[in-house]
Design a protein around this motif. Structure first.
Motif, PDB file in Angstrom:
ATOM      1  N   GLN A 130      72.677 105.100  67.151  1.00 32.57           N
ATOM      2  CA  GLN A 130      72.575 104.054  68.160  1.00 32.57           C
ATOM      3  C   GLN A 130      73.802 103.145  68.181  1.00 32.57           C
ATOM      4  O   GLN A 130      74.061 102.482  69.185  1.00 32.57           O
ATOM      5  N   SER A 131      74.548 103.115  67.087  1.00 37.05           N
ATOM      6  CA  SER A 131      75.762 102.303  67.037  1.00 37.05           C
ATOM      7  C   SER A 131      76.958 103.033  67.639  1.00 37.05           C
ATOM      8  O   SER A 131      78.057 102.474  67.686  1.00 37.05           O
ATOM      9  N   GLY A 132      76.750 104.275  68.068  1.00 38.69           N
ATOM     10  CA  GLY A 132      77.805 105.008  68.735  1.00 38.69           C
ATOM     11  C   GLY A 132      78.566 105.990  67.876  1.00 38.69           C
ATOM     12  O   GLY A 132      79.571 106.549  68.323  1.00 38.69           O
ATOM     13  N   GLU A 133      78.106 106.238  66.638  1.00 35.87           N
ATOM     14  CA  GLU A 133      78.790 107.220  65.789  1.00 35.87           C
ATOM     15  C   GLU A 133      78.611 108.625  66.355  1.00 35.87           C
ATOM     16  O   GLU A 133      77.560 108.952  66.912  1.00 35.87           O
ATOM     17  N   ASP A 151      80.876 100.698  54.498  1.00 38.48           N
ATOM     18  CA  ASP A 151      81.366  99.557  55.265  1.00 38.48           C
ATOM     19  C   ASP A 151      81.977  98.521  54.326  1.00 38.48           C
ATOM     20  O   ASP A 151      81.621  98.441  53.139  1.00 38.48           O
ATOM     21  N   TYR A 195      72.217 102.390  53.824  1.00 33.87           N
ATOM     22  CA  TYR A 195      73.495 102.465  54.537  1.00 33.87           C
ATOM     23  C   TYR A 195      74.349 103.661  54.120  1.00 33.87           C
ATOM     24  O   TYR A 195      75.513 103.756  54.498  1.00 33.87           O
ATOM     25  N   THR A 224      69.446 106.870  62.407  1.00 32.06           N
ATOM     26  CA  THR A 224      69.184 106.310  63.734  1.00 32.06           C
ATOM     27  C   THR A 224      70.103 105.130  64.034  1.00 32.06           C
ATOM     28  O   THR A 224      70.589 104.983  65.158  1.00 32.06           O
ATOM     29  N   HIS A 225      70.353 104.285  63.033  1.00 33.06           N
ATOM     30  CA  HIS A 225      71.240 103.138  63.246  1.00 33.06           C
ATOM     31  C   HIS A 225      72.667 103.625  63.545  1.00 33.06           C
ATOM     32  O   HIS A 225      73.354 103.061  64.425  1.00 33.06           O
ATOM     33  N   ALA A 226      73.110 104.657  62.840  1.00 31.26           N
ATOM     34  CA  ALA A 226      74.455 105.193  63.079  1.00 31.26           C
ATOM     35  C   ALA A 226      74.567 105.783  64.480  1.00 31.26           C
ATOM     36  O   ALA A 226      75.558 105.554  65.184  1.00 31.26           O
ATOM     37  N   GLU A 259      67.381  95.235  59.886  1.00 32.77           N
ATOM     38  CA  GLU A 259      67.008  93.846  59.592  1.00 32.77           C
ATOM     39  C   GLU A 259      65.795  93.793  58.678  1.00 32.77           C
ATOM     40  O   GLU A 259      65.715  92.929  57.786  1.00 32.77           O
ATOM     41  N   THR A 272      63.774  98.782  60.771  1.00 35.87           N
ATOM     42  CA  THR A 272      65.089  98.418  61.274  1.00 35.87           C
ATOM     43  C   THR A 272      65.969  97.978  60.103  1.00 35.87           C
ATOM     44  O   THR A 272      65.473  97.700  59.003  1.00 35.87           O
TER      45      THR A 272
END
Length: 403
Positions: free
Chosen positions: A341-344, A249, A192, A337-339, A147, A145
């Motif tokens: 799941q974040s809605g990208e 970011d 990132y 996966t983070h992108a 984190e 993750t």
């Protein structure tokens, strides 16, 4: 024999060709690659794959003795082989590369008329191996993750002190691992942006676009790749889509602005590597620098060596924090996966990853697009039947017109 002679085939010569070993044809194949547009590094990669995965089980066999069953057995063995580097089963991509190479070598034997058909010309089912591994491991890859990665980066960027007892004399020794904020930032940057290893090593100062106003986002342009085997010479990227711009970011842009202003010793040079390599002890001694001290260990003219950072910083941090073993490349999976799941938008994610087709992104991350709680993203409510009217009330009497 008469039929063979009638079409210009010498049976005796064909017998001799058929008795040649697979390794002999592999040598012919590798010798034929220079001048075909394939660079020397790729040829060396093919040789390593052959030596590591094909030569031992099949190299000494005559090509005429290799059957489809031998190829299927090799495929099965490769799917169960544990990689020395990752300590995990070989990826389906590695298995596919090995089988494609075997097919190419055997095609050389077909062209020499040593064999009539290619026993390796069978369809490779990566889905079968993936399904089997998912059933056993309940996962397709180790995805930390964000984190977890932040914790590993914080560990690397913070000074670590611990004690141990010398068994020989019973004295207590204090050990200090200096903080390394440069490689900590490189890890966060990798997680990132989703850059591949060679792309990260190829980054230069000029590739960054960072507005001077704090709290504003930036971007990085991927223009080249650099690999240690070639002495860090810039190389073109493999596909057109690999040339891309990735947004940064605001918090990451702030960290990079601070890094270039306070830490990077050659930030005014636009062609300087964004993240530096590390001096060896011998090189540091020649320059009068103590490489054990974080600030003195960097060679700002040499790009970051991902393999060194992976072994000396990334893996020790994972072990210290009791996190699962993860490849450097798995940070690319974390980014994707983070992108998602974040809605990208999946098209944007595919473009940032440098995939040639959006279907590639969908195939790799299809499981991520599904809800991890096995629930619908927009669940329906129980349907309510509409109020029914009496059928008789809906009947309208027609009046006849008077003639």
């Amino acid at each position: 024999m008469e039929t063979a002679l009638s079409v210009g085939i010498d049976p005796a010569k064909q017998r001799d060709l058929a008795s040649r070993t697979l390794s002999a044809y592999a040598a012919d194949y590798f010798d034929s690659l220079p001048g075909t547009g394939i660079d020397s590094e790729t040829v060396d990669k093919y040789r390593r794959i052959y030596e590591q995965y094909i030569r031992t089980p099949l190299g000494i066999k005559p090509v005429a003795a290799i059957r489809v069953a031998d190829v299927k057995k090799l495929r099965s063995q490769l799917s169960e082989t544990i990689s020395d580097r990752t300590k995990r089963p070989l990826s389906t991509a590695t298995i596919k590369h090995a089988l494609r190479l075997l097919r190419a070598v055997l095609n050389t034997a077909v062209e020499d008329e040593a064999i009539q058909t290619n026993p390796a010309a069978l369809k490779f089912s990566a889905a079968t191996i993936n399904r089997q591994r998912e059933h056993v491991d309940s996962r397709t890859y180790t995805r930390l993750t964000v984190e977890d990665i932040a914790a590993a980066a914080d560990y690397i960027g913070t000074e670590q002190t611990w004690t141990s007892v010398d068994k020989r004399n019973g004295k207590t020794r204090t050990h200090v691992k200096p903080a390394n904020p440069v490689y900590a930032l490189a890890i966060l940057f990798s997680a990132y942006t989703g850059l591949r290893r060679a792309e990260l090593q190829g980054l230069e100062i000029r590739d960054l676009t960072l507005p001077q106003i704090p709290g504003t986002s930036g971007s990085v342009r991927v223009e080249r790749a650099k690999k240690a085997a070639h002495g860090y010479i810039s190389e073109p990227l493999k596909t057109t889509n690999a040339y891309r711009t990735i947004p940064l970011d605001a918090w990451l842009a702030d960290d990079l602005r601070d890094y270039l202003a306070r830490i990077h010793r050659d930030s005014a040079n636009p062609t300087a590597p964004l993240f530096p390599g590390r001096l060896s002890r011998a090189e540091g001694k020649q320059q009068g620098r103590t490489v054990a001290v974080s600030a003195e260990m960097f060679d700002w003219s040499r790009p970051l060596d991902e393999e060194m950072v992976y072994k000396r910083y990334w893996l020790p941090a994972l072990n210290a924090l009791s996190l699962p073993h993860s490849r450097w490349h798995d940070q690319r999976h974390t980014f994707a996966t983070h992108a998602i799941q974040s809605g990208e938008n999946i098209r944007d994610v595919s473009r940032w990853l440098g995939h040639s087709k959006i279907s590639t992104t969908l195939d790799i991350y299809a499981s991520v697009l599904a809800n991890e709680d096995n629930e619908k993203a927009a669940p329906t409510s129980r349907p309510v039947p509409r109020e029914r009217n009496d059928v008789r009330e809906n009947v309208v009497q027609l009046e006849r017109k008077a003639r």
